[in-house]
Design an enzyme around this catalytic site. Structure first.
Site, PDB file in Angstrom:
ATOM      1  N   ARG A 308      42.841  17.046  13.596  1.00 50.90           N
ATOM      2  CA  ARG A 308      43.629  17.242  12.366  1.00 50.90           C
ATOM      3  C   ARG A 308      45.109  17.298  12.758  1.00 50.90           C
ATOM      4  NH1 ARG A 308      38.860  20.521  10.801  1.00 50.90           N
ATOM      5  NH2 ARG A 308      38.262  19.975   8.667  1.00 50.90           N
ATOM      6  N   ARG A 345      43.355  11.833  13.125  1.00 49.28           N
ATOM      7  CA  ARG A 345      43.601  11.580  11.704  1.00 49.28           C
ATOM      8  C   ARG A 345      45.093  11.654  11.429  1.00 49.28           C
ATOM      9  NH1 ARG A 345      41.005  15.570   7.410  1.00 49.28           N
ATOM     10  NH2 ARG A 345      42.612  16.976   8.167  1.00 49.28           N
ATOM     11  N   GLU A 448      36.172  10.683   1.372  1.00 49.12           N
ATOM     12  CA  GLU A 448      36.200  12.069   0.892  1.00 49.12           C
ATOM     13  C   GLU A 448      36.586  12.159  -0.575  1.00 49.12           C
ATOM     14  OE1 GLU A 448      38.837  14.384   3.365  1.00 49.12           O
ATOM     15  OE2 GLU A 448      40.360  12.843   3.400  1.00 49.12           O
ATOM     16  N   ASN A 471      33.942  18.149   3.032  1.00 46.94           N
ATOM     17  CA  ASN A 471      34.648  19.281   2.400  1.00 46.94           C
ATOM     18  C   ASN A 471      35.352  18.823   1.133  1.00 46.94           C
ATOM     19  OD1 ASN A 471      33.895  20.473   4.778  1.00 46.94           O
ATOM     20  ND2 ASN A 471      35.905  20.272   5.730  1.00 46.94           N
ATOM     21  N   ASP A 472      36.063  17.714   1.267  1.00 43.27           N
ATOM     22  CA  ASP A 472      36.765  17.209   0.092  1.00 43.27           C
ATOM     23  C   ASP A 472      35.835  16.432  -0.827  1.00 43.27           C
ATOM     24  OD1 ASP A 472      39.445  18.126   0.128  1.00 43.27           O
ATOM     25  OD2 ASP A 472      39.773  16.921   1.916  1.00 43.27           O
ATOM     26  N   ARG A 482      38.300  23.850  -3.429  1.00 46.93           N
ATOM     27  CA  ARG A 482      37.625  24.432  -2.257  1.00 46.93           C
ATOM     28  C   ARG A 482      38.291  25.699  -1.751  1.00 46.93           C
ATOM     29  NH1 ARG A 482      39.179  19.835   2.303  1.00 46.93           N
ATOM     30  NH2 ARG A 482      38.866  21.464   3.849  1.00 46.93           N
ATOM     31  N   CYS A 519      32.408  14.376   9.337  1.00 48.57           N
ATOM     32  CA  CYS A 519      33.283  15.298  10.066  1.00 48.57           C
ATOM     33  C   CYS A 519      33.620  16.537   9.231  1.00 48.57           C
ATOM     34  CB  CYS A 519      34.560  14.606  10.527  1.00 48.57           C
ATOM     35  SG  CYS A 519      35.569  14.017   9.163  1.00 48.57           S
TER      36      CYS A 519
HETATM   37  C1  PEP Z   1      36.863  17.052   4.909  1.00 41.17           C
HETATM   38  O1  PEP Z   1      37.463  16.986   3.838  1.00 41.17           O
HETATM   39  O2  PEP Z   1      35.631  17.155   5.002  1.00 41.17           O
HETATM   40  C2  PEP Z   1      37.600  17.006   6.178  1.00 41.17           C
HETATM   41  C3  PEP Z   1      36.987  16.929   7.334  1.00 41.17           C
HETATM   42  O3  PEP Z   1      38.965  17.112   6.134  1.00 41.17           O
HETATM   43  P1  PEP Z   1      39.726  18.494   5.826  1.00 41.17           P
HETATM   44  O4  PEP Z   1      38.717  19.592   5.871  1.00 41.17           O
HETATM   45  O5  PEP Z   1      40.789  18.663   6.842  1.00 41.17           O
HETATM   46  O6  PEP Z   1      40.263  18.265   4.450  1.00 41.17           O
HETATM   47 MG    MG Z   2      39.515  16.367   3.834  1.00 39.41          MG
END
Ligand code: PEP
Ligand code: MG
Length: 600
Positions: A308, A345, A448, A471-472, A482, A519
Site C-alpha cells: 500500500r 499499488r 474493488e 474490502n472496498d 467500511r 488482497c
Molecule cells: C481492498 O479494498 O480490499 C484493498 C485491499 O485495498 P484497501 O483496503 O487498501 O482499500
Molecule cells: Mg481498496
C-alpha cells in the site's frame, strides 16, 4: 467494579495492561520510555518548558496594548495560574518518575486526567476552563518539540525492558491510519478506539501489527480512565476494565494458549502451500512499508501481493516524496524480497486515508462531503498527473532491481483505464529518452468497484492480472461505509452479491489465462479459505501474520471435495452457516488431516 465495553474485534489475541488515553489530536506526540538514569533530566525538561512558557505569558501580558480589553490580561492570568498549578507539571513529573514516560507523553497523559475532571464539574465557567488548559499544554508541547525532543531515544523499546513496567494499551477516540503507522513496533500491546469499522484502514494497520485491537467501542475513551487496568479481547471485540482476579486468570490462560498456537503455526513457515490433492497455492503478503518485507519473508510469504504505497506519502505534513525517494523505497522493498515478486499499488489516497496538509481544493472538498465516493485512489492520481507519473517512473526504475508488478486501485471505467495506460506509455518513453535503467513490469487492476467486476472482460483485455480488493468491493456493493461503526453490523463479506462478484471475477480471469488474486481482508481470514479455493482462487495476499493460519487451511483442503461448496453456499439463506456445515460434513465432523501435522 469491573465494566465491559463492546466493540468490533479487528485484530485477534488478548492484551492485558494499563490504559494510556490519548486524545486523537495528540497521537503524534512521541511516546517513548526514558531510561531510569535519565528520569531527572526528563523532569527537568518539563520544568524548563514550564518556565519558558511562563516567561512567554509574562511577556505577552507586559506587551498588551494599553487599550486592550481587560479580559485579555485576565485570560493570561488564568493561563499562568493553570501552568503553575502542581496538578499539571508536578503530576506530569510523577508520570515520568513512576511510569518512565517522556515529558510529552506525561503531559498529554496528565491533560487527559485533568480534562476529565473539568468535564465532571458542575460549574459551567470552570468546565470551560478545559479549553484554556488545552491551550497551555499545546504551548508546552510546542516548546518541547522545538527543543531537544528529538534526542536519540529508541521509540521501539519494549516497556518490559524496565523490570516491573506493565504492558500498555492505547485507548483513543480515533486513530488515523497515518498515526497508527507511528505505533508500529511501539510500546503498545493493544489498541482500543471509539470509532472505526472492521476493514477501516486503522483496523487494517492494527491487524498488520498483530496486536489485539477493538474498534468501534463507542464509549471506550470516556469510560476508561488513564492508567486503568484493562483486558482487550481482540477475538470477541470486548474490553474489560478493572477485571476480577478470576477473569484475569482466565485471560492470562488464553494468552498463553494463543502464544502456543502461534509458535505451533510458525513451524509451517517453510512448508509449501499445497492442498492434499496437489494444488499449489500462492500465499503473498500485504505490506505498508519497505521494511515490512522482512516480516513477509519470516512469515513464509512467497512475494508481496499488495504494497500500500500511500503510507509512504503520510506523516510528512503534505510534502509528497519525490521520484528519488520513492525509487529508493520501492527498490528496498524489491531487494528485501530477494527475487520474489513485489506488487506495488499506486497511491490510494482519500476516503479514510486523507493526506495531511493537502492543498488541492478538490481533495478538501471531497473529504468533507462523501469521502469514500470522492476523489480517491486512481481518481486522485489521474487528477494530479505529474504526481502520478513521478510514482510510475519510480516504480519502473525499481523494476530494474527485481520483479515488480504495478497495481492500479479503484478503476471503474474504460476511460480511466485508457488514461492510466496513456500515462504509463508516456513514462516509459520518458525513461527510455532519459537513459535511466528501468525494468519490465506486469500491470494489474484492482477489482474493488462492482462496475469493474461486472465489466471484467474490458479489464482482462488491458491488464496482465487482476487483484480483488474485497474490502472496498463489499463497501461499494452493499453501500456500507467500511469505516463507520454505526453500520458495521451490515458490512457482510458473506453477502451472496459479494460472493457472486468474487466468484465470477476469478472464473473469468482464469478462463482468460490471466492472474487473479484476492488482497482484501477476506484472503487472510481462514473462514473463507476453502470457499475461495472452491471458487478457483490460487493466489491469496494477506498480512504476514495471517499466512500461517491460512496455510494450515490450505494444507488440510482437498479441492476435489470442494467442487459443490460454492453452489451450496449460494443456495442457502445463511451462507456463513452453510459453509461451516458443509466443511464439517466433508471431514466427518473431525478436523481434516493435514500434511503439516507430519512435520510438527
Ligand atoms: C481492498 O479494498 O480490499 C484493498 C485491499 O485495498 P484497501 O483496503 O487498501 O482499500
Ligand atoms: Mg481498496
Amino acid at each position: 467494579m469491573s465494566i465491559q465495553v463492546f466493540g468490533l474485534p479487528v485484530s485477534r489475541g488478548v492484551a492485558i495492561g494499563r490504559a494510556v488515553l490519548v486524545a486523537s489530536s495528540r497521537v503524534d506526540v512521541p511516546h517513548v520510555f526514558v531510561d531510569p538514569q535519565d528520569i531527572d533530566d526528563e523532569v527537568a525538561r518539563l520544568v524548563s518548558a514550564r518556565d519558558h512558557v511562563s516567561g512567554e505569558f509574562d511577556a505577552l501580558k507586559r506587551d498588551l496594548p494599553a487599550d486592550a480589553p481587560a479580559e485579555l490580561a485576565a485570560l493570561l492570568d488564568v493561563h499562568q495560574m493553570l501552568l503553575q498549578d502542581e496538578a499539571l507539571i508536578g503530576a506530569a513529573a510523577d508520570w515520568v518518575r513512576q511510569r518512565h514516560y517522556n515529558a510529552e507523553w506525561a503531559l498529554s497523559a496528565q491533560l487527559e486526567v485533568l480534562a476529565r475532571q473539568f468535564d465532571e464539574m458542575e460549574d459551567a465557567y470552570i468546565r470551560e476552563r478545559k479549553a484554556d488548559l488545552e491551550q497551555v499544554v499545546e504551548r508546552l508541547l510546542r516548546h518541547l518539540a522545538q527543543g531537544d525532543a528529538a534526542r536519540a531515544q529508541d521509540p521501539h523499546r519494549n516497556p518490559r525492558d524496565f523490570g516491573g513496567e506493565e504492558p500498555l494499551v492505547l485507548v483513543a477516540s480515533d486513530i488515523a491510519p497515518a498515526d497508527m503507522l507511528n505505533f508500529k513496533r511501539s510500546v503498545f500491546t493493544g489498541f482500543v478506539t471509539d470509532v472505526g469499522g472492521k476493514t477501516s484502514h486503522t483496523a487494517i494497520v492494527a491487524r498488520s501489527m498483530d496486536i489485539p485491537a477493538v474498534v468501534g467501542a463507542r464509549q471506550a475513551s470516556s469510560l476508561i480512565r488513564q492508567d486503568d487496568y484493562i483486558i482487550v479481547d481482540g477475538d470477541a471485540g470486548l474490553v474489560i476494565v478493572d477485571p476480577s482476579p478470576i477473569v484475569l486468570e482466565e485471560y492470562r490462560f488464553r494468552q498463553r494458549q494463543s502464544e502456543l498456537e502461534r509458535s505451533r503455526l510458525a513451524r509451517l513457515r517453510h512448508t509449501p502451500a499445497v492442498t492434499l490433492d496437489g494444488e499449489r497455492v500462492e500465499l503473498l503478503a500485504n505490506i505498508e512499508m519497505p521494511e515490512d518485507g522482512q516480516a513477509a519473508l519470516e512469515a513464509g510469504a512467497v512475494g508481496v501481493g499488495l504494497f500500500r504505497s500511500e503510507f509512504l506519502f503520510m506523516n510528512r505534513g503534505g510534502n509528497l516524496p519525490d521520484e528519488e525517494e520513492q525509487y529508493d523505497a520501492y527498490r528496498r522493498a524489491v531487494e528485501a524480497m530477494k527475487g520474489m515478486p513485489v506488487t506495488i499499488r499506486t497511491v490510494d489516497i482519500g476516503a479514510d486515508k486523507p493526506l495531511e496538509g493537502m492543498t488541492s481544493s478538490e481533495l478538501r472538498h471531497e473529504s468533507v462531503l462523501n469521502p469514500a465516493l470522492g476523489l480517491r485512489a486512481i481518481r486522485w492520481s489521474l487528477s494530479e498527473p505529474s504526481m502520478f507519473r513521478r510514482q510510475l517512473r519510480a516504480l519502473f526504475r525499481a523494476a530494474h532491481h527485481g520483479p515488480v508488478k504495478i497495481l492500479i486501485p479503484m478503476l471503474a471505467s474504460q476511460r480511466e483505464i485508457r488514461q492510466t495506460l496513456e500515462n504509463i506509455a508516456h513514462v516509459q518513453r520518458q525513461l527510455a529518452d532519459s537513459g535511466k535503467p528501468f525494468g519490465k513490469v506486469e500491470l494489474g487492476a484492482m477489482i474493488e468497484v462492482p462496475a469493474a467486476a461486472l465489466t471484467l472482460p474490458i479489464f482482462l483485455r488491458h491488464f496482465d492480472f487482476v487483484s480483488i480488493g474485497t474490502n472496498d468491493l463489499i463497501q461499494y456493493t452493499l453501500a456500507i461505509d467500511r469505516a463507520d461503526e454505526a453500520v458495521a453490523h451490515l458490512y457482510d463479506p458473506w453477502h451472496p452479491a459479494v460472493l457472486q462478484l468474487i466468484a465470477s471475477t476469478i472464473t473469468q480471469a482464469r478462463a482468460a489465462g490471466k492472474g487473479v488474486s484476492v488482497c482484501g481482508e477476506m484472503a487472510g481470514d481462514p473462514a473463507f479459505t476453502e470457499l475461495l479455493l472452491a471458487m478457483g482462487l490460487r493466489s491469496f495476499s494477506m498480512h504476514p501474520t495471517q499466512v500461517a493460519s491460512v496455510k494450515q487451511r490450505v494444507l488440510r483442503a482437498d479441492t476435489r471435495r470442494l467442487t459443490g461448496l460454492f453452489d451450496e453456499v449460494m443456495g442457502s439463506d445463511d451462507p456463513e452457516q452453510a459453509c461451516a456445515d458443509a466443511l464439517r460434513a466433508s471431514t466427518g465432523g473431525a478436523p481434516a488431516p493435514t500434511r503439516a501435522l507430519s512435520i510438527a
